[in-house]
Design a protein around this motif. Structure first.
Motif, PDB file in Angstrom:
ATOM      1  N   ARG A 324      16.006  26.222  41.230  1.00  0.00           N
ATOM      2  CA  ARG A 324      15.010  27.288  41.629  1.00  0.00           C
ATOM      3  C   ARG A 324      16.059  28.477  42.059  1.00  0.00           C
ATOM      4  O   ARG A 324      15.702  29.616  41.684  1.00  0.00           O
ATOM      5  CB  ARG A 324      14.027  26.661  42.740  1.00  0.00           C
ATOM      6  CG  ARG A 324      12.939  27.752  43.198  1.00  0.00           C
ATOM      7  CD  ARG A 324      11.885  27.288  44.126  1.00  0.00           C
ATOM      8  NE  ARG A 324      10.791  26.716  43.211  1.00  0.00           N
ATOM      9  CZ  ARG A 324      10.715  25.391  42.989  1.00  0.00           C
ATOM     10  NH1 ARG A 324      11.714  24.514  43.649  1.00  0.00           N
ATOM     11  NH2 ARG A 324       9.700  24.795  42.466  1.00  0.00           N
ATOM     12  N   ALA A 325      16.930  28.116  43.012  1.00  0.00           N
ATOM     13  CA  ALA A 325      17.767  29.309  43.377  1.00  0.00           C
ATOM     14  C   ALA A 325      18.601  29.928  42.528  1.00  0.00           C
ATOM     15  O   ALA A 325      18.653  31.151  42.431  1.00  0.00           O
ATOM     16  CB  ALA A 325      18.620  28.623  44.402  1.00  0.00           C
ATOM     17  N   ARG A 326      19.055  29.096  41.271  1.00  0.00           N
ATOM     18  CA  ARG A 326      19.625  29.814  40.097  1.00  0.00           C
ATOM     19  C   ARG A 326      18.811  30.638  39.422  1.00  0.00           C
ATOM     20  O   ARG A 326      19.376  31.681  38.850  1.00  0.00           O
ATOM     21  CB  ARG A 326      20.324  28.563  39.074  1.00  0.00           C
ATOM     22  CG  ARG A 326      21.364  28.208  39.699  1.00  0.00           C
ATOM     23  CD  ARG A 326      22.295  27.503  38.411  1.00  0.00           C
ATOM     24  NE  ARG A 326      21.543  26.536  37.624  1.00  0.00           N
ATOM     25  CZ  ARG A 326      21.382  25.164  37.844  1.00  0.00           C
ATOM     26  NH1 ARG A 326      22.099  24.661  38.608  1.00  0.00           N
ATOM     27  NH2 ARG A 326      20.921  24.752  36.907  1.00  0.00           N
ATOM     28  N   ILE A 327      17.520  30.357  39.232  1.00  0.00           N
ATOM     29  CA  ILE A 327      16.710  31.257  38.685  1.00  0.00           C
ATOM     30  C   ILE A 327      16.267  32.685  39.307  1.00  0.00           C
ATOM     31  O   ILE A 327      16.218  33.643  38.661  1.00  0.00           O
ATOM     32  CB  ILE A 327      15.221  30.428  38.447  1.00  0.00           C
ATOM     33  CG1 ILE A 327      15.564  29.484  37.340  1.00  0.00           C
ATOM     34  CG2 ILE A 327      14.242  31.326  37.661  1.00  0.00           C
ATOM     35  CD1 ILE A 327      14.525  28.209  37.344  1.00  0.00           C
ATOM     36  N   ILE A 328      16.110  32.254  40.752  1.00  0.00           N
ATOM     37  CA  ILE A 328      15.766  33.551  41.243  1.00  0.00           C
ATOM     38  C   ILE A 328      17.141  34.550  41.476  1.00  0.00           C
ATOM     39  O   ILE A 328      16.965  35.605  41.556  1.00  0.00           O
ATOM     40  CB  ILE A 328      15.287  33.230  42.803  1.00  0.00           C
ATOM     41  CG1 ILE A 328      13.886  32.394  42.812  1.00  0.00           C
ATOM     42  CG2 ILE A 328      15.129  34.439  43.729  1.00  0.00           C
ATOM     43  CD1 ILE A 328      13.478  31.831  43.961  1.00  0.00           C
ATOM     44  N   GLU A 329      17.961  34.014  41.930  1.00  0.00           N
ATOM     45  CA  GLU A 329      19.432  34.662  41.675  1.00  0.00           C
ATOM     46  C   GLU A 329      19.688  35.485  40.495  1.00  0.00           C
ATOM     47  O   GLU A 329      20.031  36.375  40.316  1.00  0.00           O
ATOM     48  CB  GLU A 329      20.712  33.622  41.805  1.00  0.00           C
ATOM     49  CG  GLU A 329      21.928  34.571  42.020  1.00  0.00           C
ATOM     50  CD  GLU A 329      23.207  33.523  42.349  1.00  0.00           C
ATOM     51  OE1 GLU A 329      24.242  33.722  41.791  1.00  0.00           O
ATOM     52  OE2 GLU A 329      23.142  32.352  42.903  1.00  0.00           O
ATOM     53  N   SER A 337      14.653  39.323  29.902  1.00  0.00           N
ATOM     54  CA  SER A 337      14.304  38.628  29.017  1.00  0.00           C
ATOM     55  C   SER A 337      14.428  36.979  29.783  1.00  0.00           C
ATOM     56  O   SER A 337      15.132  36.841  30.229  1.00  0.00           O
ATOM     57  CB  SER A 337      14.661  38.661  27.622  1.00  0.00           C
ATOM     58  OG  SER A 337      15.771  37.675  27.502  1.00  0.00           O
ATOM     59  N   VAL A 338      13.144  36.311  29.416  1.00  0.00           N
ATOM     60  CA  VAL A 338      12.936  34.999  30.117  1.00  0.00           C
ATOM     61  C   VAL A 338      14.209  34.291  29.102  1.00  0.00           C
ATOM     62  O   VAL A 338      14.746  33.444  29.666  1.00  0.00           O
ATOM     63  CB  VAL A 338      11.398  34.637  29.640  1.00  0.00           C
ATOM     64  CG1 VAL A 338      11.641  32.831  29.955  1.00  0.00           C
ATOM     65  CG2 VAL A 338      10.622  35.241  30.707  1.00  0.00           C
ATOM     66  N   ILE A 342      16.941  31.686  30.891  1.00  0.00           N
ATOM     67  CA  ILE A 342      17.186  30.067  30.442  1.00  0.00           C
ATOM     68  C   ILE A 342      18.651  30.179  29.906  1.00  0.00           C
ATOM     69  O   ILE A 342      19.155  29.327  30.173  1.00  0.00           O
ATOM     70  CB  ILE A 342      16.160  29.947  29.160  1.00  0.00           C
ATOM     71  CG1 ILE A 342      14.588  29.957  29.748  1.00  0.00           C
ATOM     72  CG2 ILE A 342      16.432  28.320  28.646  1.00  0.00           C
ATOM     73  CD1 ILE A 342      13.903  29.919  28.663  1.00  0.00           C
ATOM     74  N   ARG A 343      19.004  30.873  29.092  1.00  0.00           N
ATOM     75  CA  ARG A 343      20.672  30.607  28.686  1.00  0.00           C
ATOM     76  C   ARG A 343      21.340  30.938  29.739  1.00  0.00           C
ATOM     77  O   ARG A 343      22.295  30.040  29.774  1.00  0.00           O
ATOM     78  CB  ARG A 343      20.641  31.841  27.420  1.00  0.00           C
ATOM     79  CG  ARG A 343      21.913  31.827  26.876  1.00  0.00           C
ATOM     80  CD  ARG A 343      22.200  32.371  25.755  1.00  0.00           C
ATOM     81  NE  ARG A 343      22.007  34.048  25.966  1.00  0.00           N
ATOM     82  CZ  ARG A 343      21.043  34.745  25.719  1.00  0.00           C
ATOM     83  NH1 ARG A 343      20.021  33.926  25.142  1.00  0.00           N
ATOM     84  NH2 ARG A 343      20.673  36.008  25.991  1.00  0.00           N
ATOM     85  N   GLU A 344      21.401  31.558  30.709  1.00  0.00           N
ATOM     86  CA  GLU A 344      22.512  31.977  31.549  1.00  0.00           C
ATOM     87  C   GLU A 344      22.447  30.887  32.746  1.00  0.00           C
ATOM     88  O   GLU A 344      23.269  30.320  33.302  1.00  0.00           O
ATOM     89  CB  GLU A 344      22.349  33.391  32.182  1.00  0.00           C
ATOM     90  CG  GLU A 344      22.572  34.652  31.345  1.00  0.00           C
ATOM     91  CD  GLU A 344      23.994  34.534  30.662  1.00  0.00           C
ATOM     92  OE1 GLU A 344      24.902  34.019  31.218  1.00  0.00           O
ATOM     93  OE2 GLU A 344      24.111  34.643  29.422  1.00  0.00           O
ATOM     94  N   PRO A 349      13.762  25.292  29.843  1.00  0.00           N
ATOM     95  CA  PRO A 349      12.679  26.212  29.781  1.00  0.00           C
ATOM     96  C   PRO A 349      11.309  26.244  30.702  1.00  0.00           C
ATOM     97  O   PRO A 349      10.793  27.132  30.886  1.00  0.00           O
ATOM     98  CB  PRO A 349      12.230  26.454  28.444  1.00  0.00           C
ATOM     99  CG  PRO A 349      13.457  25.969  27.609  1.00  0.00           C
ATOM    100  CD  PRO A 349      14.113  24.964  28.701  1.00  0.00           C
ATOM    101  N   ALA A 350      10.799  24.785  30.619  1.00  0.00           N
ATOM    102  CA  ALA A 350       9.797  24.740  31.307  1.00  0.00           C
ATOM    103  C   ALA A 350       9.720  24.603  32.890  1.00  0.00           C
ATOM    104  O   ALA A 350       8.963  25.389  33.650  1.00  0.00           O
ATOM    105  CB  ALA A 350       9.176  22.819  31.085  1.00  0.00           C
TER     106      ALA A 350
END
Length: 376
Positions: A324-329, A337-338, A342-344, A349-350
């Motif tokens: 969750r922290a990686r996504i928000i960062e 783009s989504v 996901i790639r980075e 994806p879910a």
């Protein structure tokens, strides 16, 4: 509930849950789609909303549309002679399904059949000249004689002229307010004539909704989305009709424009569109010739959006705090783009979609065209 080759048919309880979900705070078309795809049913998504919002960092609780309010809206719509049509159901405009984040529900007056016919939009100035209104009627009549439905926004000027000319052959009025708040009020008799002649009125807004300035771009996006092409007849430099043309270009629709005198401010927008690549048109034949390759071709399949009869038996694994922290960062004020997130991040994806839902429902996410997102 799914009929092979014919899309879906919601039952009464599913339609009620869909309406409650789209009428809840912070649930727009894109969020609705992601919730339904993640949870399987609108009913399950409704149950999940409070926890999703809390996990996203919401300061205040999320308002969820009450069951009795949704029931009252459906009943009132029925008394007016209208109905709710879900994406994928007969009566939902076929080409509208293919745009980015189409409305999951439309309020509709009129028969199902007209939504399946190929359509062309005609839009233009409210303070239209006599010549402009005459041109709009001429084009609308020609399109109608060719079997095409004319779509417009029921506004004064060019819109009204196009609807009037196509009333007998088929026209769809797209509204910025609820079906019980016709704008402008003087065009209510025109709308009644449209529906009485087999045409239709559609809106994504709820009953009781009076249109505001910011609702008209949403309406314009639907006008172009329903249509194979948009014809602009008279438009000032900052006309809302140019917004419709821009939406059309983004949606892959053809744009046509009627040229005008450089001395007339109402022609400035059309002349600009032609300079930017819109097809110059002086009659319906130009439009019909331009869209001929599209006629008879079925629209591309819509994004998957189907309410299962029961919630999914298994849910994707919840992301842990590190993910969750990686996504928000990875998010920031710049739209991203989504797929790139996901790639980075390397997160499934879910899980990425779930965290974005949490942030969205907490009011911390902004959605942009093309599926991009940013932190609010």
């Amino acid at each position: 509930m799914t009929e092979a080759g014919r899309g879906i048919r919601l039952n009464d309880q599913q339609r009620l849950a869909w309406l409650r979900l789209i009428r809840s705070d912070r649930v727009g078309p894109a969020t609705f789609r992601d919730l339904l795809n993640h949870y399987g049913t609108a009913a399950a998504a409704l149950e999940a909303l409070p926890e999703l919002s809390r996990r996203g960092g919401a300061i205040r609780g999320l308002r969820i549309a009450a069951r009795e309010d949704a029931e009252a809206e459906i009943a009132a719509l029925s008394r007016l002679g209208g109905r709710l049509v879900a994406i994928g159901e007969p009566g939902y405009p076929a080409h509208l399904r293919t745009i980015d984040a189409p409305p999951p529900l439309l309020s509709v007056f009129g028969p199902e059949e007209i939504a399946a016919r190929p359509a062309v939009a005609i839009v233009g100035a409210r303070n239209a000249s006599l010549a402009g209104r005459k041109m709009a009627r001429k084009i609308a009549e020609g399109l109608g004689e060719a079997g095409l439905v004319v779509v417009s926004g029921l506004a004064r000027g060019i819109d009204a002229a196009a609807h009037e000319a196509a009333t007998e052959t088929g026209t769809i009025a797209v509204l910025a307010g609820g079906l019980d708040h016709i704008y402008p009020p003087e065009n209510e008799p025109l709308l009644q004539a449209i529906v009485a002649s087999g045409g239709a009125a559609v809106t994504e807004m709820p009953l009781g909704w009076s249109p505001r300035a910011r609702d008209f771009p949403r309406r314009n996006r639907l006008i172009s989305g329903i249509s194979l092409a948009v014809v602009v007849v008279e438009a000032a430099k900052r006309s809302g009709s140019l917004h419709t043309a821009r939406f059309a270009a983004e949606q892959g629709r053809d744009v046509f424009a009627v040229p005008g005198s450089p001395l007339d401010p109402r022609a400035e927008g059309c002349n600009h569109l032609i300079r930017e690549g819109a097809t110059l048109t002086v009659g319906a034949d130009d439009v019909i010739e331009g869209i001929a390759p599209l006629l008879g071709r079925p629209p591309a399949p819509p994004p998957q959006l189907e309410d299962a009869d029961t919630p999914m038996a298994t849910r994707p694994e919840e992301p842990d705090d590190t993910a969750r922290a990686r996504i928000i960062e990875a998010l920031g004020p710049t739209p991203t783009s989504v797929d790139e997130i996901i790639r980075e991040t390397g997160v499934a994806p879910a899980a990425v979609q779930l965290v974005l839902l949490e942030l969205d429902l907490a009011g911390r996410l902004e959605r942009h065209g093309g599926g991009a997102v940013s932190l609010a």
